[in-house]
Design an enzyme around this catalytic site. Sequence first.
Site, PDB file in Angstrom:
ATOM      1  N   VAL A   1     -29.979 -39.668 -20.187  1.00  0.00           N
ATOM      2  CA  VAL A   1     -28.644 -40.519 -20.608  1.00  0.00           C
ATOM      3  C   VAL A   1     -28.261 -41.721 -20.879  1.00  0.00           C
ATOM      4  O   VAL A   1     -28.025 -42.289 -21.216  1.00  0.00           O
ATOM      5  CB  VAL A   1     -27.174 -39.787 -20.927  1.00  0.00           C
ATOM      6  CG1 VAL A   1     -27.000 -37.666 -21.773  1.00  0.00           C
ATOM      7  CG2 VAL A   1     -26.462 -39.330 -19.111  1.00  0.00           C
TER       8      VAL A   1
ATOM      9  N   ASN B   1     -21.169 -34.685 -20.389  1.00  0.00           N
ATOM     10  CA  ASN B   1     -20.957 -33.845 -19.287  1.00  0.00           C
ATOM     11  C   ASN B   1     -21.840 -34.656 -18.589  1.00  0.00           C
ATOM     12  O   ASN B   1     -21.730 -33.954 -17.198  1.00  0.00           O
ATOM     13  CB  ASN B   1     -21.064 -32.139 -19.352  1.00  0.00           C
ATOM     14  CG  ASN B   1     -21.302 -32.180 -18.752  1.00  0.00           C
ATOM     15  OD1 ASN B   1     -19.753 -32.031 -17.734  1.00  0.00           O
ATOM     16  ND2 ASN B   1     -22.178 -31.033 -18.369  1.00  0.00           N
TER      17      ASN B   1
ATOM     18  N   SER C   1     -12.419 -36.361 -14.483  1.00  0.00           N
ATOM     19  CA  SER C   1     -12.631 -36.133 -12.962  1.00  0.00           C
ATOM     20  C   SER C   1     -11.218 -36.406 -12.356  1.00  0.00           C
ATOM     21  O   SER C   1     -10.823 -37.496 -12.782  1.00  0.00           O
ATOM     22  CB  SER C   1     -13.258 -36.311 -12.334  1.00  0.00           C
ATOM     23  OG  SER C   1     -13.013 -35.676 -10.556  1.00  0.00           O
TER      24      SER C   1
ATOM     25  N   TYR D   1     -17.616 -43.136  -8.070  1.00  0.00           N
ATOM     26  CA  TYR D   1     -17.871 -42.050  -9.159  1.00  0.00           C
ATOM     27  C   TYR D   1     -16.153 -42.003  -9.894  1.00  0.00           C
ATOM     28  O   TYR D   1     -16.125 -41.883 -10.991  1.00  0.00           O
ATOM     29  CB  TYR D   1     -17.475 -40.133  -8.540  1.00  0.00           C
ATOM     30  CG  TYR D   1     -17.174 -39.007  -9.747  1.00  0.00           C
ATOM     31  CD1 TYR D   1     -18.499 -38.446 -10.260  1.00  0.00           C
ATOM     32  CD2 TYR D   1     -16.437 -38.755  -9.060  1.00  0.00           C
ATOM     33  CE1 TYR D   1     -18.141 -37.502 -10.824  1.00  0.00           C
ATOM     34  CE2 TYR D   1     -16.265 -37.595  -9.693  1.00  0.00           C
ATOM     35  CZ  TYR D   1     -17.276 -36.963 -10.305  1.00  0.00           C
ATOM     36  OH  TYR D   1     -17.418 -35.514 -11.472  1.00  0.00           O
TER      37      TYR D   1
ATOM     38  N   LYS E   1     -14.925 -42.884 -14.007  1.00  0.00           N
ATOM     39  CA  LYS E   1     -14.209 -41.841 -14.322  1.00  0.00           C
ATOM     40  C   LYS E   1     -12.879 -41.965 -14.435  1.00  0.00           C
ATOM     41  O   LYS E   1     -13.029 -41.705 -16.223  1.00  0.00           O
ATOM     42  CB  LYS E   1     -14.530 -40.064 -13.324  1.00  0.00           C
ATOM     43  CG  LYS E   1     -15.693 -39.441 -13.363  1.00  0.00           C
ATOM     44  CD  LYS E   1     -16.262 -38.602 -14.313  1.00  0.00           C
ATOM     45  CE  LYS E   1     -16.664 -37.682 -13.750  1.00  0.00           C
ATOM     46  NZ  LYS E   1     -17.247 -37.458 -15.253  1.00  0.00           N
TER      47      LYS E   1
HETATM   48  N1  LIG Z   1     -17.828 -29.758 -10.635  1.00  0.00           N
HETATM   49  C1  LIG Z   1     -16.657 -30.095 -10.975  1.00  0.00           C
HETATM   50  O1  LIG Z   1     -16.298 -29.173 -10.073  1.00  0.00           O
HETATM   51  C2  LIG Z   1     -16.170 -31.037 -11.328  1.00  0.00           C
HETATM   52  C3  LIG Z   1     -14.683 -31.450 -11.103  1.00  0.00           C
HETATM   53  C4  LIG Z   1     -14.493 -32.481 -11.817  1.00  0.00           C
HETATM   54  C5  LIG Z   1     -15.420 -33.378 -12.944  1.00  0.00           C
HETATM   55  N2  LIG Z   1     -17.142 -32.604 -12.870  1.00  0.00           N
HETATM   56  C6  LIG Z   1     -17.583 -32.906 -13.683  1.00  0.00           C
HETATM   57  O2  LIG Z   1     -18.407 -32.294 -14.833  1.00  0.00           O
HETATM   58  C7  LIG Z   1     -19.868 -33.033 -15.300  1.00  0.00           C
HETATM   59  C8  LIG Z   1     -20.400 -31.728 -15.170  1.00  0.00           C
HETATM   60  O3  LIG Z   1     -20.390 -31.919 -13.377  1.00  0.00           O
HETATM   61  P1  LIG Z   1     -21.231 -29.719 -12.188  1.00  0.00           P
HETATM   62  O4  LIG Z   1     -20.323 -29.792 -11.615  1.00  0.00           O
HETATM   63  O5  LIG Z   1     -21.734 -29.037 -14.073  1.00  0.00           O
HETATM   64  O6  LIG Z   1     -22.532 -30.905 -11.904  1.00  0.00           O
HETATM   65  P2  LIG Z   1     -23.913 -30.204 -12.255  1.00  0.00           P
HETATM   66  O7  LIG Z   1     -24.359 -31.139 -11.030  1.00  0.00           O
HETATM   67  O8  LIG Z   1     -23.902 -28.745 -11.097  1.00  0.00           O
HETATM   68  O9  LIG Z   1     -24.443 -30.511 -13.153  1.00  0.00           O
HETATM   69  C9  LIG Z   1     -24.695 -31.691 -14.094  1.00  0.00           C
HETATM   70  C10 LIG Z   1     -26.443 -31.578 -14.858  1.00  0.00           C
HETATM   71  O10 LIG Z   1     -25.827 -33.051 -15.177  1.00  0.00           O
HETATM   72  C11 LIG Z   1     -27.364 -33.109 -15.398  1.00  0.00           C
HETATM   73  N3  LIG Z   1     -28.061 -34.840 -15.167  1.00  0.00           N
HETATM   74  C12 LIG Z   1     -27.221 -35.765 -14.459  1.00  0.00           C
HETATM   75  N4  LIG Z   1     -27.793 -36.036 -14.320  1.00  0.00           N
HETATM   76  C13 LIG Z   1     -28.082 -36.491 -15.718  1.00  0.00           C
HETATM   77  C14 LIG Z   1     -29.111 -37.649 -16.944  1.00  0.00           C
HETATM   78  N5  LIG Z   1     -28.966 -39.157 -16.301  1.00  0.00           N
HETATM   79  N6  LIG Z   1     -29.229 -37.741 -17.481  1.00  0.00           N
HETATM   80  C15 LIG Z   1     -29.500 -36.271 -18.156  1.00  0.00           C
HETATM   81  N7  LIG Z   1     -29.193 -34.984 -17.142  1.00  0.00           N
HETATM   82  C16 LIG Z   1     -27.776 -34.988 -15.949  1.00  0.00           C
HETATM   83  C17 LIG Z   1     -27.621 -32.306 -13.830  1.00  0.00           C
HETATM   84  O11 LIG Z   1     -29.257 -32.326 -13.854  1.00  0.00           O
HETATM   85  C18 LIG Z   1     -27.148 -31.380 -13.768  1.00  0.00           C
HETATM   86  O12 LIG Z   1     -28.360 -29.774 -14.637  1.00  0.00           O
HETATM   87  C19 LIG Z   1     -19.900 -34.130 -14.892  1.00  0.00           C
HETATM   88  O13 LIG Z   1     -19.697 -34.960 -15.266  1.00  0.00           O
HETATM   89  C20 LIG Z   1     -18.921 -34.315 -13.719  1.00  0.00           C
HETATM   90  O14 LIG Z   1     -18.612 -35.208 -13.252  1.00  0.00           O
HETATM   91  C21 LIG Z   1     -17.444 -32.067 -12.117  1.00  0.00           C
END
Ligand SMILES: NC(=O)c1ccc[n+]([C@@H]2O[C@H](COP(=O)([O-])OP(=O)(O)OC[C@H]3O[C@@H](n4cnc5c(N)ncnc54)[C@H](O)[C@@H]3O)[C@@H](O)[C@H]2O)c1
Length: 252
Positions: free
Chosen positions: A67, A93, A145, A158, A162
């Site tokens: 992305v 996302n 987040s 980060y 965010k």
């Molecule tokens: N896990 C949590 O508890 C949490 C909490 C707050 C916010 N978030 C946010 O939620 C979103 C998803 O988090 P998650 O926990 O599912 O993370 P994750 O690491 O399990 O999954 C993230 C996915 O994004 C893909 N990705 C990363 N960079 C990319 C890029 N440049 N282009 C395309 N794909 C890309 C990865 O390959 C992966 O499949 C993120 O934006 C994260 O910051 C997560």
Amino acid sequence: MFNGKALAGKVAIVTGAGQGIGAGIARAYAAQAAKVAVVDWNLETAEQVAQAIGAAGGEAAAFKCDVADRAQVDAMVAATVARFGPVDVLANNAGITRTAMLHKMTAHQWQQVLDVHLSGSFNCLQAVVGGMMERQRGWIINTISTAGILGTIGQINYGSAKAGLIGFTKSAARELARYNIVVNCVAPGAATPMTETIRTDPRFKETYLARVPLGRWAEPEEITPVWVFLASEGASYITGQLIGVDGGMSIH
Ligand SMILES: NC(=O)c1ccc[n+]([C@@H]2O[C@H](COP(=O)([O-])OP(=O)(O)OC[C@H]3O[C@@H](n4cnc5c(N)ncnc54)[C@H](O)[C@@H]3O)[C@@H](O)[C@H]2O)c1
């Protein structure tokens, strides 16, 4: 919770959908009859998610795309439109973390995180929004987040990205309201592998949990329903809003 048709007739792009929250959003959208572009820079995981959706009776296709790369985003959106038709819903996302205390963080770590979260969301928004403006309809949901609301230690890149996405959401919401396009953002609580250290490491676990009024971690299925709602007709009068699905952690 929803009737299986909440997103019928809609085409949705979900980025970072190869695993974690994005995969959950993609599955939830398909379960509500949306046609879903499962977008990830890891094609293998994206294909697994798309195949599982197909096996469950939904409609999805996997697209490899970084992305942060505008040319790849334009190609991914063109391929989605060719496959499913005009895009109605964008769930921004995709995310990464590059953790370091701020005095040790490299310029590369800083830039990488801003590129994926902030520029990545901008790239995807700009690539889909022309079609939405023409059709006078669109639902955009950005994943933020609590780190962007409350700040965090060891992740100034980060937290900044965010927090930036909150301003991004509000600005896009104001600008796109005249086109009947709604833009909101969601702050998920700790639920997936990205936050495994926080949830399991004794150095962080109790301190973090003490800040969650509901006093427990989220179950994965508690995280995604709000993305379905914000992509549905039910959200047609909601824009520029931030919703925490975080057990109350970001109450302020
Ligand atoms: N896990 C949590 O508890 C949490 C909490 C707050 C916010 N978030 C946010 O939620 C979103 C998803 O988090 P998650 O926990 O599912 O993370 P994750 O690491 O399990 O999954 C993230 C996915 O994004 C893909 N990705 C990363 N960079 C990319 C890029 N440049 N282009 C395309 N794909 C890309 C990865 O390959 C992966 O499949 C993120 O934006 C994260 O910051 C997560």
